[in-house]
Write a protein that holds these residues in place. Structure first.
Motif, PDB file in Angstrom:
ATOM      1  N   THR A   2      23.956  22.272  -5.465  1.00 57.92           N
ATOM      2  CA  THR A   2      22.975  23.139  -4.812  1.00 57.92           C
ATOM      3  C   THR A   2      21.648  23.072  -5.549  1.00 57.92           C
ATOM      4  O   THR A   2      20.581  22.953  -4.933  1.00 57.92           O
ATOM      5  CB  THR A   2      23.492  24.588  -4.751  1.00 57.92           C
ATOM      6  OG1 THR A   2      24.706  24.614  -4.007  1.00 57.92           O
ATOM      7  CG2 THR A   2      22.476  25.503  -4.092  1.00 57.92           C
ATOM      8  N   SER A   3      21.704  23.111  -6.862  1.00 56.65           N
ATOM      9  CA  SER A   3      20.493  23.057  -7.671  1.00 56.65           C
ATOM     10  C   SER A   3      19.842  21.673  -7.616  1.00 56.65           C
ATOM     11  O   SER A   3      18.636  21.554  -7.419  1.00 56.65           O
ATOM     12  CB  SER A   3      20.826  23.431  -9.112  1.00 56.65           C
ATOM     13  OG  SER A   3      19.706  23.297  -9.928  1.00 56.65           O
ATOM     14  N   LYS A   4      20.638  20.628  -7.784  1.00 57.04           N
ATOM     15  CA  LYS A   4      20.117  19.255  -7.815  1.00 57.04           C
ATOM     16  C   LYS A   4      19.367  18.895  -6.533  1.00 57.04           C
ATOM     17  O   LYS A   4      18.313  18.265  -6.576  1.00 57.04           O
ATOM     18  CB  LYS A   4      21.265  18.266  -8.035  1.00 57.04           C
ATOM     19  CG  LYS A   4      20.828  16.816  -8.087  1.00 57.04           C
ATOM     20  CD  LYS A   4      22.009  15.899  -8.405  1.00 57.04           C
ATOM     21  CE  LYS A   4      21.562  14.452  -8.477  1.00 57.04           C
ATOM     22  NZ  LYS A   4      22.663  13.562  -8.861  1.00 57.04           N
ATOM     23  N   PHE A   5      19.919  19.311  -5.386  1.00 57.25           N
ATOM     24  CA  PHE A   5      19.321  18.936  -4.107  1.00 57.25           C
ATOM     25  C   PHE A   5      18.591  20.088  -3.411  1.00 57.25           C
ATOM     26  O   PHE A   5      18.175  19.951  -2.263  1.00 57.25           O
ATOM     27  CB  PHE A   5      20.401  18.359  -3.180  1.00 57.25           C
ATOM     28  CG  PHE A   5      20.979  17.073  -3.696  1.00 57.25           C
ATOM     29  CD1 PHE A   5      20.272  15.888  -3.599  1.00 57.25           C
ATOM     30  CD2 PHE A   5      22.219  17.053  -4.309  1.00 57.25           C
ATOM     31  CE1 PHE A   5      20.789  14.704  -4.088  1.00 57.25           C
ATOM     32  CE2 PHE A   5      22.753  15.880  -4.803  1.00 57.25           C
ATOM     33  CZ  PHE A   5      22.041  14.698  -4.697  1.00 57.25           C
ATOM     34  N   GLN A   6      18.464  21.223  -4.115  1.00 56.41           N
ATOM     35  CA  GLN A   6      17.760  22.388  -3.554  1.00 56.41           C
ATOM     36  C   GLN A   6      18.347  22.784  -2.188  1.00 56.41           C
ATOM     37  O   GLN A   6      17.625  22.915  -1.196  1.00 56.41           O
ATOM     38  CB  GLN A   6      16.259  22.105  -3.446  1.00 56.41           C
ATOM     39  CG  GLN A   6      15.591  21.771  -4.769  1.00 56.41           C
ATOM     40  CD  GLN A   6      15.632  22.953  -5.734  1.00 56.41           C
ATOM     41  OE1 GLN A   6      15.159  24.025  -5.414  1.00 56.41           O
ATOM     42  NE2 GLN A   6      16.214  22.752  -6.910  1.00 56.41           N
TER      43      GLN A   6
END
Length: 135
Positions: free
Chosen positions: A60-64
């Motif tokens: 979720t964080s890596k790909f926003q």
């Protein structure tokens, strides 16, 4: 045999029978018609898994991937799966065109560099389509 329920009516005699469930194995092993056949079971390769909150948060964080509906495709990246991967990309493009808040995250093991290269050309972060590979 491609799985599903055991045959209820006519099933042609064959010398070699591969089945994918223990139910089908029991049926063919117990059938007089197939007593001289070689029957073996290749059990389903799908196994249960546990959801990893840590991995979900990392992706979720890596790909926003906040506030969007995520389609996750985990697969081998090879010519065998190229068509279905492209179909997933086309689906997300169609849904995005219709203003659905969706994205596609494809994660896989690269087994064919040429297919990976073709997919990289089709991936469009502006259209919420992401491609990552297992390392």
């Amino acid at each position: 045999m491609c799985g599903g329920a055991s045959p209820r009516s006519y099933f042609p005699y064959v010398k070699y029978v591969s089945v994918f469930s223990h139910e089908n194995l029991k049926f063919f092993k117990g059938s007089e018609k197939f007593r001289n056949s070689m029957v073996w079971c290749i059990p389903n390769r799908v196994i249960n898994f546990e959801v990893s909150d840590v991995k979900i948060k990392a992706l979720t964080s890596k790909f926003q991937l906040y506030k969007t509906n995520v389609f996750l495709r985990i697969c081998r990246i090879s010519h065998y799966y190229k068509k279905s991967i492209i179909q997933a990309i086309d689906l997300i493009n169609d849904l995005t065109d219709k203003n659905y808040n969706v994205c596609l995250l494809i994660i896989g093991n690269v087994q064919d560099a040429d297919v990976y290269g073709e997919l990289v050309k089709r991936v469009d972060c502006k259209r919420n389509i992401y491609l990552d590979y297992a390392k």
